[in-house]
Design an enzyme around this catalytic site. Sequence first.
Site, PDB file in Angstrom:
ATOM      1  CD  GLU A  42      -9.862  -2.075   9.477  1.00  0.00           C
ATOM      2  OE1 GLU A  42      -9.915  -0.780   9.353  1.00  0.00           O
ATOM      3  OE2 GLU A  42      -9.068  -2.790   8.676  1.00  0.00           O
ATOM      4  CD  GLU A  53      -2.390   2.877   3.589  1.00  0.00           C
ATOM      5  OE1 GLU A  53      -3.240   3.244   4.163  1.00  0.00           O
ATOM      6  OE2 GLU A  53      -2.138   1.635   3.937  1.00  0.00           O
ATOM      7  NE  ARG A 104      -3.739   2.985  15.363  1.00  0.00           N
ATOM      8  CZ  ARG A 104      -4.947   3.196  15.948  1.00  0.00           C
ATOM      9  NH1 ARG A 104      -6.017   3.188  15.215  1.00  0.00           N
ATOM     10  NH2 ARG A 104      -4.975   3.464  17.197  1.00  0.00           N
ATOM     11  CG  HIS A 105      -1.266   3.086   8.202  1.00  0.00           C
ATOM     12  ND1 HIS A 105      -1.789   4.032   9.187  1.00  0.00           N
ATOM     13  CD2 HIS A 105      -2.580   2.482   7.547  1.00  0.00           C
ATOM     14  CE1 HIS A 105      -3.218   3.874   9.184  1.00  0.00           C
ATOM     15  NE2 HIS A 105      -3.705   3.219   8.163  1.00  0.00           N
ATOM     16  CB  SER A 142     -12.149  -5.067   6.712  1.00  0.00           C
ATOM     17  OG  SER A 142     -10.924  -4.590   6.019  1.00  0.00           O
ATOM     18  NE  ARG A 159      -3.244  -1.761  11.121  1.00  0.00           N
ATOM     19  CZ  ARG A 159      -4.248  -1.153  10.399  1.00  0.00           C
ATOM     20  NH1 ARG A 159      -5.567  -1.741  10.635  1.00  0.00           N
ATOM     21  NH2 ARG A 159      -3.959  -0.131   9.611  1.00  0.00           N
ATOM     22  NE  ARG A 185      -3.833  -2.369   0.987  1.00  0.00           N
ATOM     23  CZ  ARG A 185      -4.857  -2.652   1.630  1.00  0.00           C
ATOM     24  NH1 ARG A 185      -5.506  -1.824   2.531  1.00  0.00           N
ATOM     25  NH2 ARG A 185      -5.268  -3.977   1.688  1.00  0.00           N
TER      26      ARG A 185
HETATM   27  P1  AMO Z   1      -8.324  -3.882   4.308  1.00  0.00           P
HETATM   28  O1  AMO Z   1      -7.940  -2.711   3.209  1.00  0.00           O
HETATM   29  O2  AMO Z   1      -9.081  -3.436   5.350  1.00  0.00           O
HETATM   30  O3  AMO Z   1      -9.451  -4.811   3.499  1.00  0.00           O
HETATM   31  O4  AMO Z   1      -7.337  -4.593   4.764  1.00  0.00           O
HETATM   32  C1  AMO Z   1      -7.418  -5.864   5.630  1.00  0.00           C
HETATM   33  C2  AMO Z   1      -6.442  -5.760   6.771  1.00  0.00           C
HETATM   34  O5  AMO Z   1      -5.185  -5.635   6.484  1.00  0.00           O
HETATM   35  C3  AMO Z   1      -4.483  -4.882   7.570  1.00  0.00           C
HETATM   36  N1  AMO Z   1      -3.972  -3.461   6.777  1.00  0.00           N
HETATM   37  C4  AMO Z   1      -2.654  -3.268   7.234  1.00  0.00           C
HETATM   38  N2  AMO Z   1      -1.901  -3.415   8.168  1.00  0.00           N
HETATM   39  C5  AMO Z   1      -0.779  -2.534   7.977  1.00  0.00           C
HETATM   40  N3  AMO Z   1      -0.294  -1.561   7.397  1.00  0.00           N
HETATM   41  C6  AMO Z   1      -1.356  -1.210   6.502  1.00  0.00           C
HETATM   42  N4  AMO Z   1      -1.028  -0.225   5.611  1.00  0.00           N
HETATM   43  C7  AMO Z   1      -2.752  -1.962   6.313  1.00  0.00           C
HETATM   44  N5  AMO Z   1      -3.948  -1.751   5.524  1.00  0.00           N
HETATM   45  C8  AMO Z   1      -4.493  -2.879   5.715  1.00  0.00           C
HETATM   46  C9  AMO Z   1      -5.666  -4.439   8.548  1.00  0.00           C
HETATM   47  C10 AMO Z   1      -6.942  -4.396   7.611  1.00  0.00           C
HETATM   48  O6  AMO Z   1      -7.675  -4.776   8.455  1.00  0.00           O
HETATM   49  N6  AMO Z   1      -9.804  -6.948   0.376  1.00  0.00           N
HETATM   50  C11 AMO Z   1     -10.005  -6.661   2.053  1.00  0.00           C
HETATM   51  C12 AMO Z   1     -10.241  -7.642   2.700  1.00  0.00           C
HETATM   52  C13 AMO Z   1     -11.522  -8.562   2.382  1.00  0.00           C
HETATM   53  O7  AMO Z   1     -12.521  -7.814   2.381  1.00  0.00           O
HETATM   54  O8  AMO Z   1     -11.368  -9.717   2.227  1.00  0.00           O
HETATM   55  C14 AMO Z   1      -8.878  -5.505   2.238  1.00  0.00           C
HETATM   56  O9  AMO Z   1      -7.671  -5.507   1.981  1.00  0.00           O
HETATM   57  O10 AMO Z   1      -5.531  -5.541   9.510  1.00  0.00           O
END
Ligand code: AMO
Length: 432
Positions: free
Chosen positions: A355, A216, A222-223, A358, A406, A214
């Site tokens: 979180e 971001e 957290r990211h 999801s 996470r 990602r």
């Molecule tokens: P989502 O984007 O919420 O959903 O990501 C799912 C889970 O991945 C983790 N997560 C991260 N952990 C660390 N750094 C990040 N930048 C980051 N972004 C996300 C979190 C989050 O809850 N395709 C959907 C999932 C689905 O519906 O099956 C998805 O990617 O724990």
Amino acid sequence: MRLRTKYSSEITENDYNKNVVVAGWVQDVRKLGSISFIQLRDRDGIIQVTALKKENPEMLKKLTGVPRESVISVEGVVKENKEAKAGFEVIPRDVKIINSAKTPLPIGVVDKVDTDFETRLNHRFMDLRKPEAQAVFKLRHTLLKAVREELVSEGFVEIHTPKIVATATEGGTNLFPVQYFEKKAFLNQSPQLYKQMMMATGLDRVFEVGPAFRAEEHDTIRHLNEFTSIDMEMAFADEEDVMKILEKVIQKMISMVNNENKKELSILNIKIPVPETPFKRVNYSECVELIKSKNIGVTDGEDFSMEATKALAEELKGFYFITSWPTKTKPFYVQPFENNPEICRAFDLMYDEKEVTSGAQRVHDANLLKERMKDQGLSPENFRYYLESFEYGMPPHAGWGLGVERMLTILTNAKNIRECVLFPRDRRRLIP
Ligand code: AMO
């Protein structure tokens, strides 16, 4: 001479007065006149090696001069010694200095001084020699083992999907582009589209453990820009079915850690009770009311701010689900409620204000899927390869994605998610 016959943890009373070969890193050398104590660290603990001048003056000299953190192998006799921490010591007969460490060390391993986190990450290989840094990764190993065991026992098949892809899944802004010969490609944000396509194959229950990327820009505790995602997808199922499996997976993770990582839990000084199920389910509207009741600003129909999530966490402790999200806050593949398409069959699993997962029931009707894409400003033409799998028999299906780091942050109370990944990738860090 063999380089190692026993780990520190494998030496028992049965080895007293017998020969062993132990190996590892020289944590500390203390010389007291005609005797030297070497603290030899291996993966499982510390062994005291005691060199006596009267027995072997050359050996004493050799061992005393070894720089800290050098790698050595020691053949010797195990002797009971109540004063040694482990209850025994090794009296060396032969010592191999396998690899001498440079001095000074880039960071200390046992020193009490706190090294700042950036410096620790810069020299991560050495940072991970600390039992408390290493313990996190032993928990991580157990978490993944638990997930595999639980999902396999539920009939899931482990799969691997491509990480170099042509389209976005979770929205287009946070993608890392890569040059793929003469084409532009991206690093995958999530296996979402591929795991859904597997539902059109008859495999029915699949999971994947793999990297997700990602781009971001924000730099938070957290990211990560690269994290490990556990993804599952299940056919002939709705969101409630996969939430139940998620509850079992979480329980299995925690109970397995409790059974298999007693030592690490004590090093990290944490206790993790296995949570009871079912986890609380609170729908989005109830959350809005709760947040409003705390006089925190919230716009109905939008995602929650950090402040709002904190307010929620004051009421909803531990693990809980937020369900029935506004459709516009979630990606195109989430199934809207048939009787109220403004809200959808999506859920987030939270732990306090964090979180963890999801998931959702997905759209399985190709026409609705195209509509949903258009609503979100996406062009169905770019998703032909995905849409095709919906046009020749696609069962209803649901699934979720769980971020390993996470989850580990929650279990270990880590202040920063970077503690839970060996070599973090963030806005500023690309090495080591
Ligand atoms: P989502 O984007 O919420 O959903 O990501 C799912 C889970 O991945 C983790 N997560 C991260 N952990 C660390 N750094 C990040 N930048 C980051 N972004 C996300 C979190 C989050 O809850 N395709 C959907 C999932 C689905 O519906 O099956 C998805 O990617 O724990």
